[in-house]
Design a protein around this motif. Sequence first.
Motif, mmCIF file in Angstrom:
data_model
loop_
_atom_site.group_PDB
_atom_site.id
_atom_site.type_symbol
_atom_site.label_atom_id
_atom_site.label_comp_id
_atom_site.label_asym_id
_atom_site.label_seq_id
_atom_site.Cartn_x
_atom_site.Cartn_y
_atom_site.Cartn_z
ATOM 1 N N ALA A 40 -4.373 -49.747 -54.656
ATOM 2 C CA ALA A 40 -4.834 -49.869 -53.270
ATOM 3 C C ALA A 40 -4.286 -51.155 -52.673
ATOM 4 N N PRO A 41 -4.169 -51.239 -51.355
ATOM 5 C CA PRO A 41 -3.650 -52.457 -50.716
ATOM 6 C C PRO A 41 -4.449 -53.678 -51.131
ATOM 7 N N GLY A 42 -3.742 -54.713 -51.563
ATOM 8 C CA GLY A 42 -4.397 -55.951 -51.935
ATOM 9 C C GLY A 42 -5.038 -55.937 -53.311
ATOM 10 N N HIS A 43 -4.837 -54.852 -54.047
ATOM 11 C CA HIS A 43 -5.418 -54.737 -55.380
ATOM 12 C C HIS A 43 -4.334 -54.516 -56.423
ATOM 13 N N GLN A 44 -4.677 -54.796 -57.672
ATOM 14 C CA GLN A 44 -3.751 -54.522 -58.771
ATOM 15 C C GLN A 44 -3.764 -53.023 -59.090
ATOM 16 N N ARG A 45 -2.673 -52.581 -59.706
ATOM 17 C CA ARG A 45 -2.611 -51.199 -60.147
ATOM 18 C C ARG A 45 -3.679 -50.983 -61.222
ATOM 19 N N GLU A 46 -4.391 -49.859 -61.124
ATOM 20 C CA GLU A 46 -5.462 -49.606 -62.081
ATOM 21 C C GLU A 46 -5.322 -48.216 -62.687
ATOM 22 N N PHE A 47 -5.822 -48.097 -63.894
ATOM 23 C CA PHE A 47 -5.817 -46.841 -64.628
ATOM 24 C C PHE A 47 -6.771 -45.847 -63.980
ATOM 25 N N VAL A 48 -6.353 -44.573 -63.929
ATOM 26 C CA VAL A 48 -7.199 -43.516 -63.384
ATOM 27 C C VAL A 48 -7.549 -42.496 -64.454
ATOM 28 N N ALA A 49 -6.523 -41.948 -65.114
ATOM 29 C CA ALA A 49 -6.774 -40.878 -66.071
ATOM 30 C C ALA A 49 -5.588 -40.738 -67.007
ATOM 31 N N THR A 50 -5.848 -40.152 -68.187
ATOM 32 C CA THR A 50 -4.800 -39.906 -69.150
ATOM 33 C C THR A 50 -5.054 -38.599 -69.888
ATOM 34 N N ILE A 51 -3.981 -37.957 -70.308
ATOM 35 C CA ILE A 51 -4.072 -36.783 -71.158
ATOM 36 C C ILE A 51 -3.052 -36.941 -72.269
ATOM 37 N N SER A 52 -3.522 -36.780 -73.501
ATOM 38 C CA SER A 52 -2.638 -36.956 -74.634
ATOM 39 C C SER A 52 -1.806 -35.691 -74.848
ATOM 40 N N ARG A 53 -0.835 -35.805 -75.759
ATOM 41 C CA ARG A 53 0.015 -34.634 -76.030
ATOM 42 C C ARG A 53 -0.794 -33.522 -76.694
ATOM 43 N N ARG A 54 -1.972 -33.880 -77.201
ATOM 44 C CA ARG A 54 -2.850 -32.870 -77.789
ATOM 45 C C ARG A 54 -3.907 -32.388 -76.810
#
Length: 115
Positions: A40-54
């Motif tokens: 977001a503007p003025g903020h650091q990049r942040e984690f949202v979601a992940t999906i593993s290869r499994r």
Amino acid sequence: QVHLVESGGGQVEPGGSLTLSCSASTDIFNFYNMNWYRQAPGHQREFVATISRRGITNYADSVKGRFAISRDAGAKIGYLQMNDLKPEDTAIYYCNTGSSGSPSWGQGTQVTVSS
């Protein structure tokens, strides 16, 4: 290095839904996690979601129960289904994959939540 392209962003009212897509140039999601981040503007990049290869998924607390990450069987397209969107979800959303030493990022897609 794999080429990633995000799409599906746009403007939506609070409570609305969007589905983001991440298209990869190879079947890299067979080998590495697919991740979504946002900035977001003025903020650091942040984690949202992940999906593993499994197929194991994990989410940031701020989106749990509202967002769902998935990928297709061919392991070249990933998705982020976003429901009940809030103004604080407004950000540029980035797809990410690859090893920690050589990550790949897409160019991002803008999501704006406002009335």
